[in-house]
Design an enzyme around this catalytic site. Structure first.
Site, mmCIF file in Angstrom:
data_model
loop_
_atom_site.group_PDB
_atom_site.id
_atom_site.type_symbol
_atom_site.label_atom_id
_atom_site.label_comp_id
_atom_site.label_asym_id
_atom_site.label_seq_id
_atom_site.Cartn_x
_atom_site.Cartn_y
_atom_site.Cartn_z
ATOM 1 N N ARG A 1 0.835 -1.206 0.000
ATOM 2 C CA ARG A 1 0.000 0.000 0.000
ATOM 3 C C ARG A 1 0.865 1.249 0.000
ATOM 4 O O ARG A 1 1.775 1.371 0.814
ATOM 5 C CB ARG A 1 -0.816 -0.013 1.293
ATOM 6 C CG ARG A 1 -2.250 0.250 1.115
ATOM 7 C CD ARG A 1 -3.033 -0.010 2.355
ATOM 8 N NE ARG A 1 -2.637 0.713 3.536
ATOM 9 C CZ ARG A 1 -3.492 1.128 4.472
ATOM 10 N NH1 ARG A 1 -4.766 0.923 4.326
ATOM 11 N NH2 ARG A 1 -3.080 1.728 5.554
ATOM 12 N N THR B 1 -1.366 7.547 -0.879
ATOM 13 C CA THR B 1 -2.640 7.339 -1.598
ATOM 14 C C THR B 1 -3.438 6.166 -1.045
ATOM 15 O O THR B 1 -4.631 6.048 -1.313
ATOM 16 C CB THR B 1 -2.369 7.035 -3.086
ATOM 17 O OG1 THR B 1 -1.687 5.770 -3.162
ATOM 18 C CG2 THR B 1 -1.514 8.114 -3.737
ATOM 19 N N ASP C 1 0.197 -1.980 12.393
ATOM 20 C CA ASP C 1 0.695 -2.442 11.094
ATOM 21 C C ASP C 1 1.052 -3.925 11.200
ATOM 22 O O ASP C 1 2.026 -4.302 11.863
ATOM 23 C CB ASP C 1 1.926 -1.612 10.705
ATOM 24 C CG ASP C 1 2.374 -1.937 9.285
ATOM 25 O OD1 ASP C 1 2.650 -3.122 8.991
ATOM 26 O OD2 ASP C 1 2.431 -1.011 8.465
ATOM 27 N N ASP D 1 4.650 -5.008 10.101
ATOM 28 C CA ASP D 1 5.685 -4.573 11.036
ATOM 29 C C ASP D 1 5.658 -5.407 12.314
ATOM 30 O O ASP D 1 6.706 -5.786 12.855
ATOM 31 C CB ASP D 1 5.492 -3.090 11.391
ATOM 32 C CG ASP D 1 5.973 -2.171 10.277
ATOM 33 O OD1 ASP D 1 6.692 -2.653 9.380
ATOM 34 O OD2 ASP D 1 5.628 -0.974 10.309
HETATM 35 C C1 PRP Z 1 -1.164 -4.213 4.768
HETATM 36 C C2 PRP Z 1 -2.001 -5.459 4.965
HETATM 37 C C3 PRP Z 1 -2.809 -5.513 3.702
HETATM 38 C C4 PRP Z 1 -3.056 -4.062 3.406
HETATM 39 C C5 PRP Z 1 -4.457 -3.722 3.850
HETATM 40 O O1 PRP Z 1 -0.094 -4.473 3.952
HETATM 41 O O2 PRP Z 1 -1.240 -6.606 5.197
HETATM 42 O O3 PRP Z 1 -2.133 -6.141 2.617
HETATM 43 O O4 PRP Z 1 -2.105 -3.305 4.157
HETATM 44 O O5 PRP Z 1 -4.797 -2.439 3.486
HETATM 45 P P1 PRP Z 1 -5.867 -2.140 2.361
HETATM 46 O O6 PRP Z 1 -7.039 -2.999 2.640
HETATM 47 O O7 PRP Z 1 -6.154 -0.679 2.583
HETATM 48 O O8 PRP Z 1 -5.254 -2.387 1.029
HETATM 49 P P2 PRP Z 1 0.985 -3.367 3.535
HETATM 50 O O9 PRP Z 1 0.590 -2.729 2.249
HETATM 51 O O10 PRP Z 1 1.221 -2.434 4.688
HETATM 52 O O11 PRP Z 1 2.259 -4.215 3.230
HETATM 53 P P3 PRP Z 1 3.136 -5.171 4.170
HETATM 54 O O12 PRP Z 1 2.310 -6.394 4.440
HETATM 55 O O13 PRP Z 1 4.327 -5.442 3.331
HETATM 56 O O14 PRP Z 1 3.486 -4.437 5.432
HETATM 57 N N1 URA Z 2 -2.521 -2.381 7.083
HETATM 58 C C1 URA Z 2 -2.197 -2.778 8.341
HETATM 59 O O1 URA Z 2 -1.207 -3.482 8.545
HETATM 60 N N2 URA Z 2 -2.972 -2.370 9.344
HETATM 61 C C2 URA Z 2 -4.055 -1.597 9.163
HETATM 62 O O2 URA Z 2 -4.749 -1.265 10.139
HETATM 63 C C3 URA Z 2 -4.378 -1.200 7.844
HETATM 64 C C4 URA Z 2 -3.600 -1.616 6.829
#
Ligand code: PRP
Ligand code: URA
Length: 208
Positions: free
Chosen positions: A103, A107, A199, A202
């Site tokens: 993400r 945006t 997150d 993380d």
């Molecule tokens: C997080 C989560 C989802 C997404 C959800 O991943 O694991 O994939 O955000 O958000 P959305 O429904 O608004 O798309 P992130 O993009 O932070 O990547 P990561 O798993 O690498 O930390």
């Molecule tokens: N991605 C995450 O990891 N946590 C949230 O709450 C939303 C998006």
């Protein structure tokens, strides 16, 4: 509405551990694994079965076993990787489709940076896993990619959803059943789920 909130006491209890900001990375991973297996139990309730005869020590049992066919687990990277071991424990013969989506922090729209799928998903049952369903941008993009390969069915398994994301899924992919441990209150101004767990990537990988 194909959103299934599996608010079993075990899941609610374990989600509370994940929500707690003092939970260690090690514990977080363990509990994600446990919740994934509990959710997988519900999400696989409709898997097709074949009638079989099995010889017990006493007689022939007319019973059923999972239909031989293509089962695919599709983790959305990174955080979905934490749910993969639990899914593969339940479905040890499943193949894996890795979907790398990140993400954008401004945006909140997903960017695809990696994809590695089995050569054919035609006719497969695909279980997409990602802990967080926030805006649903990532899950919608993942499902768009998967649908290009014409699977028979797609089911999504997430730990926590926001109402906004659940609504978007209902509008965009009404055919996809989603199994979640909790439907939380809302998204905040950074599109994080509230109360949520922060997150997920993380917390899973210790990168905060
Ligand atoms: C997080 C989560 C989802 C997404 C959800 O991943 O694991 O994939 O955000 O958000 P959305 O429904 O608004 O798309 P992130 O993009 O932070 O990547 P990561 O798993 O690498 O930390
Ligand atoms: N991605 C995450 O990891 N946590 C949230 O709450 C939303 C998006």
């Amino acid at each position: 509405m194909p959103l299934h909130v599996v608010d079993h006491p075990l899941i609610v209890h374990k989600l509370s551990i994940l929500r707690d900001k003092t939970t260690s990375v090690k514990k977080f991973r363990e509990v994600v694994n446990e919740i994934t297996m509990l959710l997988a139990y519900e999400a696989t309730r409709d898997l097709p079965m074949d009638d079989v005869d099995v010889e017990t020590p006493l007689c022939t049992a007319h019973t059923r076993m999972l239909k031989q066919g293509e089962l695919v687990v599709a983790p959305i990277l990174r955080a979905g990787l934490g749910m993969m071991p639990g899914m593969l424990d339940i479905l040890p013969t499943a193949r894996v489709a890795h979907l790398g989506l990140k993400r954008d922090e401004q945006t909140h729209k997903p960017i695809t940076y990696y994809m590695n799928m089995p050569t054919s998903l035609k006719g497969a049952i695909v279980l997409v896993v990602d802990p967080m369903l926030a805006t649903a941008g990532s899950l919608c993009a993942a499902i768009d990619l998967l649908k290009e390969q014409q699977p028979a069915k797609i089911v999504a398994v997430c730990l926590i959803a926001a109402p906004e994301g659940a609504q978007r899924m209902e509008t965009t992919h009404p055919d996809v059943h989603i199994y979640v441990g909790a439907l939380d209150e809302k998204l905040n101004e950074r599109a994080y789920i509230v109360p949520g767990l922060g997150d997920a990537g993380d917390r899973m990988f210790g990168t905060a």
